[in-house]
Design a protein around this motif. Structure first.
Motif, PDB file in Angstrom:
ATOM      1  N   ALA A   4     -32.514  27.691 110.105  1.00 23.45           N
ATOM      2  CA  ALA A   4     -32.890  29.067 109.785  1.00 23.45           C
ATOM      3  C   ALA A   4     -34.383  29.220 109.506  1.00 23.45           C
ATOM      4  O   ALA A   4     -34.806  30.241 108.985  1.00 23.45           O
ATOM      5  CB  ALA A   4     -32.093  29.541 108.566  1.00 23.45           C
ATOM      6  N   ALA A   5     -35.189  28.216 109.870  1.00 24.91           N
ATOM      7  CA  ALA A   5     -36.595  28.220 109.474  1.00 24.91           C
ATOM      8  C   ALA A   5     -37.524  28.936 110.447  1.00 24.91           C
ATOM      9  O   ALA A   5     -38.667  29.190 110.109  1.00 24.91           O
ATOM     10  CB  ALA A   5     -37.080  26.782 109.285  1.00 24.91           C
ATOM     11  N   GLY A   6     -37.066  29.253 111.648  1.00 25.96           N
ATOM     12  CA  GLY A   6     -37.950  29.771 112.692  1.00 25.96           C
ATOM     13  C   GLY A   6     -38.585  31.117 112.390  1.00 25.96           C
ATOM     14  O   GLY A   6     -38.203  31.822 111.456  1.00 25.96           O
ATOM     15  N   PHE A   7     -39.540  31.468 113.233  1.00 27.64           N
ATOM     16  CA  PHE A   7     -40.305  32.705 113.060  1.00 27.64           C
ATOM     17  C   PHE A   7     -39.682  33.917 113.753  1.00 27.64           C
ATOM     18  O   PHE A   7     -40.063  35.043 113.464  1.00 27.64           O
ATOM     19  CB  PHE A   7     -41.730  32.531 113.600  1.00 27.64           C
ATOM     20  N   VAL A  71     -23.687  25.342  99.085  1.00 26.01           N
ATOM     21  CA  VAL A  71     -24.895  25.486  99.901  1.00 26.01           C
ATOM     22  C   VAL A  71     -26.098  24.916  99.178  1.00 26.01           C
ATOM     23  O   VAL A  71     -26.323  25.196  97.994  1.00 26.01           O
ATOM     24  CB  VAL A  71     -25.148  26.974 100.259  1.00 26.01           C
ATOM     25  N   ALA A  72     -26.865  24.102  99.906  1.00 23.53           N
ATOM     26  CA  ALA A  72     -28.149  23.585  99.437  1.00 23.53           C
ATOM     27  C   ALA A  72     -29.216  24.063 100.425  1.00 23.53           C
ATOM     28  O   ALA A  72     -28.902  24.471 101.550  1.00 23.53           O
ATOM     29  CB  ALA A  72     -28.125  22.065  99.376  1.00 23.53           C
ATOM     30  N   TYR A  73     -30.459  23.998  99.996  1.00 24.62           N
ATOM     31  CA  TYR A  73     -31.555  24.494 100.817  1.00 24.62           C
ATOM     32  C   TYR A  73     -32.611  23.417 101.002  1.00 24.62           C
ATOM     33  O   TYR A  73     -32.851  22.605 100.103  1.00 24.62           O
ATOM     34  CB  TYR A  73     -32.182  25.734 100.171  1.00 24.62           C
ATOM     35  N   ALA A  74     -33.223  23.432 102.175  1.00 25.21           N
ATOM     36  CA  ALA A  74     -34.311  22.508 102.493  1.00 25.21           C
ATOM     37  C   ALA A  74     -35.526  23.333 102.902  1.00 25.21           C
ATOM     38  O   ALA A  74     -35.727  23.608 104.087  1.00 25.21           O
ATOM     39  CB  ALA A  74     -33.888  21.559 103.608  1.00 25.21           C
ATOM     40  N   PRO A  75     -36.325  23.774 101.926  1.00 20.88           N
ATOM     41  CA  PRO A  75     -37.516  24.557 102.254  1.00 20.88           C
ATOM     42  C   PRO A  75     -38.517  23.709 103.044  1.00 20.88           C
ATOM     43  O   PRO A  75     -38.673  22.518 102.781  1.00 20.88           O
ATOM     44  CB  PRO A  75     -38.097  24.935 100.895  1.00 20.88           C
ATOM     45  N   GLU A  76     -39.167  24.334 104.009  1.00 22.70           N
ATOM     46  CA  GLU A  76     -40.180  23.659 104.812  1.00 22.70           C
ATOM     47  C   GLU A  76     -41.518  24.378 104.600  1.00 22.70           C
ATOM     48  O   GLU A  76     -41.761  25.405 105.221  1.00 22.70           O
ATOM     49  CB  GLU A  76     -39.804  23.692 106.292  1.00 22.70           C
ATOM     50  N   PRO A  77     -42.397  23.834 103.740  1.00 21.98           N
ATOM     51  CA  PRO A  77     -43.711  24.457 103.566  1.00 21.98           C
ATOM     52  C   PRO A  77     -44.465  24.550 104.890  1.00 21.98           C
ATOM     53  O   PRO A  77     -45.147  25.513 105.161  1.00 21.98           O
ATOM     54  CB  PRO A  77     -44.427  23.527 102.586  1.00 21.98           C
ATOM     55  N   GLU A  78     -44.296  23.507 105.721  1.00 21.92           N
ATOM     56  CA  GLU A  78     -44.807  23.500 107.092  1.00 21.92           C
ATOM     57  C   GLU A  78     -43.577  23.450 107.988  1.00 21.92           C
ATOM     58  O   GLU A  78     -42.686  22.624 107.772  1.00 21.92           O
ATOM     59  CB  GLU A  78     -45.674  22.257 107.328  1.00 21.92           C
ATOM     60  N   ILE A  79     -43.500  24.329 108.985  1.00 24.73           N
ATOM     61  CA  ILE A  79     -42.328  24.328 109.854  1.00 24.73           C
ATOM     62  C   ILE A  79     -42.255  22.996 110.599  1.00 24.73           C
ATOM     63  O   ILE A  79     -43.253  22.511 111.117  1.00 24.73           O
ATOM     64  CB  ILE A  79     -42.309  25.555 110.784  1.00 24.73           C
ATOM     65  N   LEU A  80     -41.074  22.379 110.591  1.00 25.91           N
ATOM     66  CA  LEU A  80     -40.910  21.013 111.074  1.00 25.91           C
ATOM     67  C   LEU A  80     -40.348  20.911 112.489  1.00 25.91           C
ATOM     68  O   LEU A  80     -40.260  19.804 113.021  1.00 25.91           O
ATOM     69  CB  LEU A  80     -40.004  20.237 110.113  1.00 25.91           C
TER      70      LEU A  80
END
Length: 188
Positions: A4-7, A71-80
């Protein structure tokens, strides 16, 4: 895992104020449809990676209890990227076969059947694909004998048959050994 990290760049006007997984279908955000499908097929733990406006997804999904999920979350400060995101999320789940799906879709894929196929194949990864007469226009996945992937987009090993053109559904099934091979950091 839900990606769910995309722009959401192809839907730019719609995704400037909310992430693509938060766009509604029948009044329900796409991420909720994806999570509900996972729960329907027996998932109990879910990790969602976050980047672009990710707090909206976190507020929508909360702890997942309303769907019978943890549910857990994995925030990406920089998109990986897809690979980097999967590797980062894997540390939050038990070391086991993992279903990975795009959080921006609604579908009726039988995830149980996909998992059974994957287990029978003995593969490290399975991409769930579907036939599509316009696959070449959108980016085909070549499928050959026994369901083996023969090419992704236009990339195929030298001398390999192209295989029948299919479309990727955004659903992967991966083994921990494959996730171990993905380099840490940005990886597609």
């Amino acid at each position: 895992m839900l990606l769910a990290a995309g722009f959401g760049t192809r839907l730019k006007v719609l995704t400037e104020q909310r992430p693509k997984p938060m766009l509604p279908v029948c009044g329900v955000p796409l991420v909720r449809w994806a999570a509900a499908q996972c729960a329907h097929h027996g998932a109990r733990r879910l990790v969602i990676n976050l980047h672009h406006l990710g707090e909206q997804i976190r507020r929508e999904m909360g702890d997942g209890a309303d769907l019978g999920l943890e549910v857990a979350y994995a925030p990406e400060p920089e998109i990986l990227g897809t690979g980097g995101g999967m590797r980062a999320m894997a540390r939050l789940l038990p070391r086991a076969t993992c279903l990975v799906a795009n959080a921006k879709q609604v579908n009726d894929v039988d995830l149980g059947a996909a998992l059974e196929f994957h287990k029978r194949s003995g593969a490290l990864a399975t991409l769930v694909v579907r036939p599509d007469p316009n696959a070449e226009k959108w980016g085909a996945i070549g499928v050959g004998q026994g369901g083996r992937i023969t090419r992704i987009l236009d990339a195929a090993p030298a001398g390999a048959a192209a295989g029948e053109a299919h479309m990727f559904t955004g659903i992967h099934i991966v083994e921990p050994e494959l996730l171990d091979r993905i380099p840490a950091g940005v990886s597609c």
